[in-house]
Design an enzyme around this catalytic site. Sequence first.
Site, PDB file in Angstrom:
ATOM      1  N   CYS A  74      -0.347   0.580  -1.270  1.00 62.03           N
ATOM      2  CA  CYS A  74      -1.777   0.717  -0.997  1.00 62.03           C
ATOM      3  C   CYS A  74      -2.524   0.451  -2.291  1.00 62.03           C
ATOM      4  CB  CYS A  74      -2.082   2.122  -0.493  1.00 62.03           C
ATOM      5  SG  CYS A  74      -3.827   2.387  -0.211  1.00 62.03           S
ATOM      6  N   LEU A  75      -3.155  -0.699  -2.372  1.00 63.01           N
ATOM      7  CA  LEU A  75      -3.839  -1.091  -3.602  1.00 63.01           C
ATOM      8  C   LEU A  75      -5.021  -1.964  -3.200  1.00 63.01           C
ATOM      9  CD1 LEU A  75      -3.581  -1.044  -6.727  1.00 63.01           C
ATOM     10  CD2 LEU A  75      -2.201  -3.109  -6.557  1.00 63.01           C
TER      11      LEU A  75
END
Lengths: 149, 140
Positions: free
Chosen positions: A86-87
Amino acid sequence: MTTPKRIIKETERLVAEKVPGISAVPHDDNVRYFDVKIDGPSQSPYEGGVFNLELFLPDDYPMTPPKIRFLTKIYHPNIDRLGRICLDVLKSNWSPALQIRTILLSIQALLGAPNPDDPLANDVAQKWKEDEKAAIETARQWTQQHAKA
Amino acid sequence: MGAKVPRNFRLLEELEKGEKGMGAEACSYGLSNNDDLLMSDWNGTILGPPHSVHENRIYGLKIHCGPSYPDVPPEISFTSKINLPCVDPRNGKVDPTKLPCLVQWKREFTMETILIELRRYMALPQHKKLPQQPEGSTYD
């Protein structure tokens, strides 16, 4: 099918100007598919570990971001059990001006600065918030167990 | 045209489609072990087609995607007992030489392709009235 110039250039640059602690090597049979290795940043619980990832440049790259995930098990609030990351720069904040190199640097930075307020692995994030010391210790153990070359 | 999507990213796409329930309503599938970084083993279900002996029954299946998937089709077997010409009655294994989408496998095909085709196969006029075991019986 010919390989787009952009991909050729990026690949050449990845080889010619190496980034410390990061490598990305394309597969012989698929120039859009890379084996990636990232060293755990120093002074993080991932220090001393070498993490394997895989990266794929979809058809519409660079209009859409690369797809990337960890192949090495890692205990981190922003990385789930299947290695998905998750970025923001891999999603809504992607820009075609970014490159494989910048994405890999962002992932290395994420290892040095976990963000439990924007979690992907909810159970890990919760532990991180409740007892950061213990969570860091678990991350260190997982590094010893799974990320040793 | 088209970049060749590697196995793992293809399976992640299928997983996300399955999780969001974007696929056909009568079939579903998901990872059998959420910790499996290789994403090899999957569970599937098929809701029996209407106007057949299978109506209102739910059939369970196991799907194994090997290292060469999707260049080669997965291995697939029923866990619920079923009487069908393409299924080995001893163990529920689907015979890859008898189901057209497995015989003529294409890289674009997915696990969902197979589940939908199996459901269609169950509903064929020559298959839809085959005698079946009581509901809920499984292969060991």
